[in-house]
Each structure stands twice: as C-alpha cells, then as structure tokens.
Design a protein around this motif. Structure first.
Motif, mmCIF file in Angstrom:
data_model
loop_
_atom_site.group_PDB
_atom_site.id
_atom_site.type_symbol
_atom_site.label_atom_id
_atom_site.label_comp_id
_atom_site.label_asym_id
_atom_site.label_seq_id
_atom_site.Cartn_x
_atom_site.Cartn_y
_atom_site.Cartn_z
ATOM 1 N N ASP A 1 -1.552 56.423 57.524
ATOM 2 C CA ASP A 1 -1.049 55.428 58.470
ATOM 3 C C ASP A 1 0.212 54.750 57.947
ATOM 4 O OD1 ASP A 1 -2.026 55.110 60.961
ATOM 5 O OD2 ASP A 1 -3.294 53.400 60.528
ATOM 6 N N GLY A 2 0.172 54.391 56.672
ATOM 7 C CA GLY A 2 1.329 53.712 56.091
ATOM 8 C C GLY A 2 2.577 54.561 56.131
ATOM 9 N N LEU A 3 2.436 55.812 55.750
ATOM 10 C CA LEU A 3 3.588 56.707 55.725
ATOM 11 C C LEU A 3 4.104 56.993 57.126
ATOM 12 C CD1 LEU A 3 5.575 58.578 54.375
ATOM 13 C CD2 LEU A 3 3.760 60.274 54.100
ATOM 14 N N VAL A 4 3.190 57.375 58.031
ATOM 15 C CA VAL A 4 3.615 57.750 59.381
ATOM 16 C C VAL A 4 4.185 56.555 60.137
ATOM 17 C CG1 VAL A 4 2.843 58.611 61.619
ATOM 18 C CG2 VAL A 4 2.018 59.695 59.524
ATOM 19 N N SER A 5 3.464 55.427 60.105
ATOM 20 C CA SER A 5 3.904 54.283 60.914
ATOM 21 C C SER A 5 5.212 53.694 60.400
ATOM 22 C CB SER A 5 2.811 53.210 60.947
ATOM 23 O OG SER A 5 2.581 52.687 59.658
ATOM 24 N N ASN A 6 5.354 53.547 59.085
ATOM 25 C CA ASN A 6 6.590 52.946 58.576
ATOM 26 C C ASN A 6 7.764 53.920 58.684
ATOM 27 O OD1 ASN A 6 7.191 50.320 57.758
ATOM 28 N ND2 ASN A 6 7.540 50.952 55.642
ATOM 29 N N PHE A 7 7.508 55.198 58.483
ATOM 30 C CA PHE A 7 8.548 56.208 58.656
ATOM 31 C C PHE A 7 9.034 56.219 60.101
ATOM 32 C CE2 PHE A 7 9.324 61.020 59.068
ATOM 33 C CZ PHE A 7 10.675 60.884 58.771
ATOM 34 N N ALA A 8 8.081 56.217 61.037
ATOM 35 C CA ALA A 8 8.442 56.211 62.454
ATOM 36 C C ALA A 8 9.148 54.918 62.836
ATOM 37 C CB ALA A 8 7.188 56.399 63.309
ATOM 38 N N LEU A 9 8.660 53.798 62.321
ATOM 39 C CA LEU A 9 9.277 52.503 62.617
ATOM 40 C C LEU A 9 10.723 52.454 62.133
ATOM 41 C CD1 LEU A 9 8.847 49.569 63.634
ATOM 42 C CD2 LEU A 9 8.086 49.002 61.310
ATOM 43 N N MET A 10 10.928 52.913 60.925
ATOM 44 C CA MET A 10 12.284 52.870 60.353
ATOM 45 C C MET A 10 13.225 53.840 61.060
ATOM 46 S SD MET A 10 11.275 52.494 56.316
ATOM 47 C CE MET A 10 12.961 52.731 55.757
ATOM 48 N N THR A 11 12.736 55.019 61.431
ATOM 49 C CA THR A 11 13.612 55.962 62.138
ATOM 50 C C THR A 11 13.968 55.436 63.519
ATOM 51 O OG1 THR A 11 11.651 57.198 62.875
ATOM 52 C CG2 THR A 11 12.802 58.035 60.931
ATOM 53 N N GLY A 12 13.033 54.729 64.148
ATOM 54 C CA GLY A 12 13.348 54.120 65.436
ATOM 55 C C GLY A 12 14.447 53.079 65.318
ATOM 56 N N VAL A 13 14.388 52.288 64.259
ATOM 57 C CA VAL A 13 15.425 51.272 64.034
ATOM 58 C C VAL A 13 16.755 51.935 63.709
ATOM 59 C CG1 VAL A 13 16.109 49.367 62.520
ATOM 60 C CG2 VAL A 13 13.759 49.523 63.340
ATOM 61 N N VAL A 14 16.718 52.981 62.891
ATOM 62 C CA VAL A 14 17.953 53.711 62.577
ATOM 63 C C VAL A 14 18.546 54.305 63.851
ATOM 64 C CG1 VAL A 14 18.900 55.725 61.368
ATOM 65 C CG2 VAL A 14 17.309 54.204 60.194
ATOM 66 N N GLY A 15 17.696 54.828 64.734
ATOM 67 C CA GLY A 15 18.178 55.361 66.012
ATOM 68 C C GLY A 15 18.868 54.313 66.856
ATOM 69 N N LEU B 1 16.622 52.005 46.668
ATOM 70 C CA LEU B 1 17.375 52.551 45.532
ATOM 71 C C LEU B 1 18.854 52.763 45.861
ATOM 72 C CD1 LEU B 1 14.776 55.158 44.184
ATOM 73 C CD2 LEU B 1 15.305 52.879 43.284
ATOM 74 N N GLY B 2 19.289 52.324 47.038
ATOM 75 C CA GLY B 2 20.715 52.351 47.363
ATOM 76 C C GLY B 2 21.160 53.380 48.366
ATOM 77 N N ALA B 3 20.244 54.101 49.016
ATOM 78 C CA ALA B 3 20.641 55.096 50.018
ATOM 79 C C ALA B 3 21.263 54.403 51.229
ATOM 80 C CB ALA B 3 19.436 55.918 50.448
ATOM 81 N N HIS B 4 22.230 55.073 51.859
ATOM 82 C CA HIS B 4 22.923 54.492 53.012
ATOM 83 C C HIS B 4 22.750 55.330 54.274
ATOM 84 C CE1 HIS B 4 24.890 51.422 50.588
ATOM 85 N NE2 HIS B 4 25.162 52.361 49.700
ATOM 86 N N SER B 5 21.836 56.307 54.220
ATOM 87 C CA SER B 5 21.567 57.118 55.409
ATOM 88 C C SER B 5 20.086 57.448 55.456
ATOM 89 C CB SER B 5 22.387 58.422 55.373
ATOM 90 O OG SER B 5 21.845 59.322 54.427
ATOM 91 N N LEU B 6 19.677 57.967 56.589
ATOM 92 C CA LEU B 6 18.262 58.281 56.794
ATOM 93 C C LEU B 6 17.842 59.570 56.098
ATOM 94 C CD1 LEU B 6 15.640 57.507 58.345
ATOM 95 C CD2 LEU B 6 16.489 58.909 60.253
ATOM 96 N N VAL B 7 18.801 60.394 55.704
ATOM 97 C CA VAL B 7 18.474 61.736 55.198
ATOM 98 C C VAL B 7 17.543 61.699 53.984
ATOM 99 C CG1 VAL B 7 19.413 63.868 54.251
ATOM 100 C CG2 VAL B 7 20.549 62.745 56.178
ATOM 101 N N VAL C 1 17.311 47.868 58.432
ATOM 102 C CA VAL C 1 16.356 48.946 58.191
ATOM 103 C C VAL C 1 15.406 48.569 57.056
ATOM 104 C CG1 VAL C 1 16.067 51.360 57.522
ATOM 105 C CG2 VAL C 1 17.943 50.705 59.035
ATOM 106 N N VAL C 2 15.962 48.020 55.968
ATOM 107 C CA VAL C 2 15.137 47.624 54.819
ATOM 108 C C VAL C 2 14.184 46.501 55.216
ATOM 109 C CG1 VAL C 2 15.190 46.579 52.522
ATOM 110 C CG2 VAL C 2 16.820 48.375 53.108
ATOM 111 N N LEU C 3 14.700 45.501 55.936
ATOM 112 C CA LEU C 3 13.850 44.392 56.373
ATOM 113 C C LEU C 3 12.725 44.890 57.279
ATOM 114 C CD1 LEU C 3 13.278 41.383 56.495
ATOM 115 C CD2 LEU C 3 14.886 41.212 58.405
ATOM 116 N N THR C 4 13.059 45.814 58.168
ATOM 117 C CA THR C 4 12.046 46.391 59.055
ATOM 118 C C THR C 4 10.981 47.127 58.248
ATOM 119 O OG1 THR C 4 13.632 46.644 60.858
ATOM 120 C CG2 THR C 4 11.645 48.002 60.945
ATOM 121 N N GLY C 5 11.417 47.894 57.256
ATOM 122 C CA GLY C 5 10.475 48.634 56.421
ATOM 123 C C GLY C 5 9.567 47.718 55.621
#
Length: 248
Positions: free
Chosen positions: A42-56, A187-193, A64-68
């Motif tokens: 649940d943690g992985l799927v929900s937060n991953f999906a939540l963050m990708t939605g915000v990135v979209g 850790l300093g990433a600036h993209s969703l990849v 994005v970090v605050l949302t995560g």
C-alpha cells in the motif's frame, strides 16, 4: 518362514517414508504478516501513484517532496489505526465467542462432552473410544475450553492476533514502502525517472518476496504487482495531466 531372506533384504532396502519434523511451518496466524505485506504494498503503490499524479500536474520538486512526505505520514498513521481497530474488533469478537463457550461448558458439561465425542465419531473414531477420549480430554476445564474452541469455532485461544503487533507492522512497512518513490527526490533528483525506475523495481521485488510465503512463483507474483502498481501510477499521472493546468 513366511518371508525369505532375499525378500527381507529387499524390504530393508526400500526407502522409509520421511516424517517431517515439527515446528517447520511458517507463522500464518501471528497477526503481523498480513498487515506487513499489505502495508508495504500500500505504501509503495499509493505514494508512487500520488507523486506521479502531482508530477503530471506540472508542479515543482518541492511540491512533489511535500506531497510524498504527507502521503507517507498520513498513510502510515491511517493504516496503523485501521489495522489496530480491525484486529482489536476481531479479537474481541473471538473472545466473546470463547466466553460463550466457557459459559455453555459450565452449564451443560455432559452435553458438551457428548458433542465433542460425536465430533470425533464423525471423523471416523469408534463411538466408545471417542467418548473415552472426550472424557479424558475434558478433565481439565481450561483444556476443555481450548479443545472446544479449536474444534467448534476453528480458533486457538492461545494464539490470537495482537492489535499492537498488527498496527506496528502496518505502520513501519507502509512507511518503508512509501519512502521508496520519495527517496530519489530526497537525494536530489529533479525528474520522475529515478523514482519511476526505483518504484517499479520495488514493486517487482515486493511481489517476488510475497511469493516466498505463498504458493505462487516469484516471477508471476512480481510481474502481477508490477503491472498493478504501474497501472495505478499511470492512471494518476494521466489525471494530473488532464486537470493539473485547471487547478489553482
């Protein structure tokens, strides 16, 4: 002589059936496995999906970090509270049934003894032997209660799941799962990849690990979790793209 030496030799050479040692079974009723597995997934799927939605929705990295972080904290607390309430309610229901059985044993011991003997008879035990077994097992009131609970209710009074263990397992595993897609940004990433690659690898790994305690193959379980989690993230990303520009 009914059996020749040659025949005895052949019999002795036959492999003896191996009796498995006791205690080799996995713990499937300790109250921690299900919340731990579901918490991590649940943690992985929900937060991953939540963050990708915000990135979209085309927001900045700080959002994005605050949302995560918010998703991690809120989800872990919610999961822990839900698991605690669920397991505590289940435990209270089971204890109520055990107390009802205890009361019935005190009110009608002969009837309960006959009921236990009849249960053994239904399983193929000779009626006289079944009655004797039931009589001897019923000598100790606590043992009698435990036997009736196992045989009639299908529960073990000495092995009830712990609400605290379930809540703690759920909280910790949800937090660990939710941290995975957030970690590259911290850790300093600036993209969703990087988060995408790490999350997809985590989804497959979680599914494969779950297969260790189920009958499924590791690759099937891993791919299934990868497809489900990736699909959820894809849906939220598309929603972010569609409505992100119209909000605010």
């Amino acid at each position: 002589m009914s059996t020749s030496i040659a025949e005895r030799g052949t019999d002795e050479q036959q492999p003896k059936p191996r009796i498995p040692a006791e205690g080799h079974h996995r713990d499937v009723n300790g109250g921690w496995l299900r919340p731990a597995v579901f918490g991590a997934m649940d943690g992985l799927v929900s937060n991953f999906a939540l963050m990708t939605g915000v990135v979209g929705g085309n927001v900045g990295n700080s959002a994005v970090v605050l949302t995560g972080l918010a998703g991690l904290a809120a989800g872990a607390c919610s999961m822990a509270a839900g698991e605690y309430t669920s397991v505590a309610s289940q435990r209270e229901l089971v204890q109520a049934e055990i107390e009802a059985e205890r009361l019935e044993l005190s009110r009608n011991p002969h009837g309960e003894l006959a009921e236990l003997a009849e249960l053994y008879v239904s399983r193929g035990v000779d009626p006289e032997l079944a009655h004797e077994v039931a009589r001897q097992l019923s000598a100790d009131p606590e043992q009698t209660l435990a036997i009736h609970a196992r045989e009639e209710l299908g529960i073990d009074p000495d092995d009830l799941p712990s609400p605290t263990v379930a809540a703690a397992s759920s909280f910790l595993c949800f937090a660990l799962g939710a941290l995975l897609p957030l970690l590259p940004y911290l850790l300093g990433a600036h993209s969703l990849v990087p988060a995408l690659l790490l999350s997809l690898a985590g989804l497959f790994t979680c599914g494969a690990v779950v297969a260790r305690v189920t009958a499924r193959s590791w690759w099937f379980s891993g791919l299934r979790q990868l497809v489900l989690g990736g699909g959820a993230a894809g849906v939220t990303y598309l929603l972010g793209l569609l409505i992100g520009g119209h909000v605010g």
